[in-house]
Design an enzyme around this catalytic site. Structure first.
Site, short mmCIF file in Angstrom:
data_model
loop_
_atom_site.label_atom_id
_atom_site.label_comp_id
_atom_site.label_asym_id
_atom_site.label_seq_id
_atom_site.Cartn_x
_atom_site.Cartn_y
_atom_site.Cartn_z
N ARG A 53 34.16 -6.62 -79.05
CA ARG A 53 34.64 -7.91 -79.55
C ARG A 53 33.80 -8.34 -80.75
O ARG A 53 32.76 -7.77 -81.04
CB ARG A 53 34.60 -8.97 -78.46
CG ARG A 53 33.31 -9.03 -77.68
CD ARG A 53 33.45 -9.96 -76.47
NE ARG A 53 32.43 -9.71 -75.47
CZ ARG A 53 32.32 -10.38 -74.33
NH1 ARG A 53 33.19 -11.32 -74.04
NH2 ARG A 53 31.38 -10.09 -73.46
N GLY A 54 34.27 -9.38 -81.42
CA GLY A 54 33.69 -9.80 -82.68
C GLY A 54 34.57 -9.31 -83.80
O GLY A 54 34.93 -8.12 -83.86
N ALA A 55 34.99 -10.21 -84.69
CA ALA A 55 35.98 -9.87 -85.71
C ALA A 55 35.60 -8.63 -86.53
O ALA A 55 36.41 -7.71 -86.65
CB ALA A 55 36.23 -11.08 -86.62
N ARG A 90 45.04 -7.80 -80.69
CA ARG A 90 44.59 -9.19 -80.73
C ARG A 90 45.11 -9.82 -82.02
O ARG A 90 45.01 -9.22 -83.09
CB ARG A 90 43.06 -9.29 -80.66
CG ARG A 90 42.49 -8.71 -79.36
CD ARG A 90 41.04 -9.13 -79.13
NE ARG A 90 40.94 -10.55 -78.86
CZ ARG A 90 39.77 -11.21 -78.78
NH1 ARG A 90 38.64 -10.56 -78.98
NH2 ARG A 90 39.75 -12.50 -78.52
N GLN A 202 29.98 -15.62 -74.15
CA GLN A 202 29.48 -14.78 -75.24
C GLN A 202 28.14 -15.24 -75.78
O GLN A 202 27.43 -14.46 -76.42
CB GLN A 202 30.54 -14.71 -76.35
CG GLN A 202 31.72 -13.85 -75.96
CD GLN A 202 33.06 -14.42 -76.39
OE1 GLN A 202 33.46 -15.48 -75.92
NE2 GLN A 202 33.75 -13.73 -77.26
N ASP A 242 36.48 -15.95 -87.32
CA ASP A 242 37.44 -14.86 -87.17
C ASP A 242 38.48 -14.85 -88.28
O ASP A 242 39.16 -13.85 -88.48
CB ASP A 242 38.14 -14.97 -85.81
CG ASP A 242 37.18 -14.66 -84.67
OD1 ASP A 242 37.19 -13.52 -84.20
OD2 ASP A 242 36.41 -15.54 -84.27
N ASN A 252 37.70 -20.12 -85.43
CA ASN A 252 36.57 -19.51 -84.72
C ASN A 252 36.72 -19.81 -83.23
O ASN A 252 37.66 -20.50 -82.80
CB ASN A 252 35.25 -20.04 -85.28
CG ASN A 252 34.06 -19.22 -84.83
OD1 ASN A 252 34.06 -17.99 -84.93
ND2 ASN A 252 33.04 -19.86 -84.31
N LYS A 253 35.79 -19.32 -82.45
CA LYS A 253 35.83 -19.46 -81.00
C LYS A 253 36.07 -20.90 -80.58
O LYS A 253 35.56 -21.83 -81.18
CB LYS A 253 34.52 -18.95 -80.40
CG LYS A 253 34.47 -18.95 -78.89
CD LYS A 253 35.57 -18.11 -78.27
CE LYS A 253 35.54 -16.68 -78.70
NZ LYS A 253 36.64 -15.86 -78.10
#
Length: 356
Positions: A53-55, A90, A202, A242, A252-253
């Site tokens: 994970r993580g853009a 995603r 996270q 992201d 973003n998150k």
């Protein structure tokens, strides 16, 4: 960066020269386990299930996923199947499409027999470029921390983060964490407030990273940030992203928007660490970004090891649940963007910098 006392990147080619290695982030921080990705199906599953994970990192995994697919079958139909399969994993992080478009454009004009080798080479180059991009972001953000240290001598600079925008979410350095690592390495005292970032926790990955680099930090619940700001215990908020749209809105998150509102109310700089691969000039504004809705079960349950070390999941409620994975922070709440092209203030300057 450092994990288990060893310097490592978050993605690598294994000794066989073709399979791809990643850390299984579903197991972190409780256990360090490595996954070998050998097919495009495994890459797609790793992205969708958040084993990775993580853009920026999912873009790198997707690039290698294309290479793995072309290693088996490399005609135009196979190329398009792999592209579509990985793109569907995603919807929100624009790096995924950016990486897939890049690899496809590199190999599309080549004979089928040359495509896999070219895809592997481009995926490796993409990873090296990501490291350089994050280092450049670090240098841009370091200027802010150096200025804060000058204005607040004799005490640590307190930074609030949200989610994991560290080296585990990129290939190395991280975006939001790169300036923190660089400041610490130069002897600038820093302390990081680490949001837990429910429901996937996270923030625990950020804490793991910071511990590996011996950076002082404190893990807090997501809703503690406002109080910390009110009490004067936060000098700066740095988050990753992201996707940043043409007008400067930041996706973003989930929870990022609330941090930005609290920062504005308390006069605290709110800084977004933005790699060039995450800027999306095609999408006009945040309202047009597809926000991923993940499974309600992630909200209704908690996972962790028991006293014996066995990983267990417990249900905390059976109530109906919603699980939007991201939110939109309007450009007006962003103090500045730290990018691989320097420090940028305002959407117009942002568009000019990335157009150049």
């Amino acid at each position: 960066m450092i994990l288990d006392g060893k310097k490592t990147r978050s993605i690598w080619l294994n000794a066989d020269g073709w399979s791809v290695g990643i850390f299984d982030q579903r197991r972190l921080p409780w256990a360090v386990e490595r996954l070998a990705l050998t097919t495009v199906d495994e890459c797609a599953h790793a992205i969708a299930d958040m084993a990775t994970r993580g853009a920026p990192l999912i873009g790198a995994v997707a690039a290698y996923g294309m290479a793995l697919a072309l290693r088996v079958e490399a005609d135009d139909a196979a190329l398009e199947r792999a592209y579509r399969q990985l793109l569907a994993t995603r919807p929100t992080a624009v790096n995924l499409k950016w990486a897939l478009d890049r690899v496809r454009s590199v190999v599309a004009g080549l004979p089928a027999a040359e495509r896999a080798v070219a895809a592997y080479a481009d995926a490796a180059a993409l990873c090296d470029e990501d490291v350089a991009i994050n280092a450049a972001i670090g240098r841009a953000g370091l200027e802010i921390l150096q200025d804060l240290a000058t204005r607040h001598p004799g005490r640590p600079i307190n930074i609030l983060t949200h989610c994991n925008a560290g080296w585990l979410a990129t290939v190395d350095w991280g975006t939001a964490t790169a300036p923190i690592y660089m400041a610490h390495d130069l002897g600038i005292p820093v302390h990081v407030w680490v949001d837990e970032t429910r429901p996937r926790n996270q923030g625990a990955l950020t804490a793991l990273e910071l511990a590996g680099h011996a950076i002082p930090h404190t893990y807090v619940v997501d809703n503690a940030g406002g109080l910390l700001m009110q009490r004067g215990q936060v000098d700066l908020v740095i988050v990753g992203t992201d996707r940043v749209t043409r007008n400067g809105d930041v996706c973003n998150k989930i929870g990022t928007y609330l941090k930005a509102l609290a920062a504005r109310d308390n006069g605290i700089p709110f800084v977004v660490a933005l790699p060039s691969s995450t800027y999306d000039p095609v999408t006009a504004d945040g309202a047009a970004v597809p926000v991923e809705e993940r499974a309600p079960a992630e909200v209704r349950s908690l996972e962790g090891p028991d006293d014996s070390g066995t990983l267990r999941r417990i249900t905390v409620t059976t109530a109906p649940a919603a699980n939007p994975a991201f939110d939109i922070t309007p450009a007006r709440l962003i103090t500045e963007y730290i990018t691989d092209r320097g420090r940028i203030v305002g959407a117009t300057a942002l568009a000019d910098a990335f157009r150049a």
